[in-house]
Design an enzyme around this catalytic site. Sequence first.
Site: not given
Ligand code: SF4
Length: 234
Positions: A125-126, A208, A211, A230
């Site tokens: 996701c990151c 985010c 998280c 991240c």
């Molecule tokens: Fe995805 Fe969490 Fe990374 Fe944001 S902080 S990009 S929601 S994994």
Amino acid sequence: MSTTAALAPVSLRRRAVLSPSEIEAANTRLAGATPSEIIAWASARFGARLAMTASFADTTLIDLATAVDPDIEVIFLDTGFHFPETLATVRRAMERYALNLTVLRPDPGDGRHVDDVWAAGTEACCHARKVAPLEAYLPGHADAWLSGLRRADSPDRAETPIVALDRRGLVKVNPMAEMTDAEYDAYVADHDVLVNTLTFDGYASIGCWPCTEPAADRSGRWAGLDKTECGLHL
Ligand code: SF4
């Protein structure tokens, strides 16, 4: 009647990436310098090919950087999962600083919708929402970038250099690397820096919403997971 053949455009821009020895010399020269002095050095060295990233937890680096170059490109990674308070801070910063803002959004580019990537885990996701958009954009638009990393942020950041080469071959400048928490707080107060209102609700570090939990330090980021960054700064 004469005609002129169309000429292919020729780029005369000289890439200003530093060698390892120049990086070392810059760190020696800038040790003990103020953040403003470091930004002024970077601005003089890279001109319009200097950009910066901003997470909008506050606008300290924006305040410092726009005082040196009001037109510096500010890059915001819109992950789609930001808190409303963070987006409100972006809007407030636009009003105060008339930012030259670039918003980057995710595009997995492999046929998946980005909303499906979250289920693949935080690393994927990151990567999809932060790392890949910045890596797709930054090398074509900048030779150097400013980030807000400080050695006082966390033990993982204790060795943060002032100037480094990142894995993209770009020069990464951390003007606030040597700033202590007390110096940072004093700058915020003295310059009436815009602060994300989540800070007043106990969020010392803001990413985010899926998280981020309230915490007095960066431990609120990816709490409970073996993850502290991240990937932008690795
Ligand atoms: Fe995805 Fe969490 Fe990374 Fe944001 S902080 S990009 S929601 S994994």
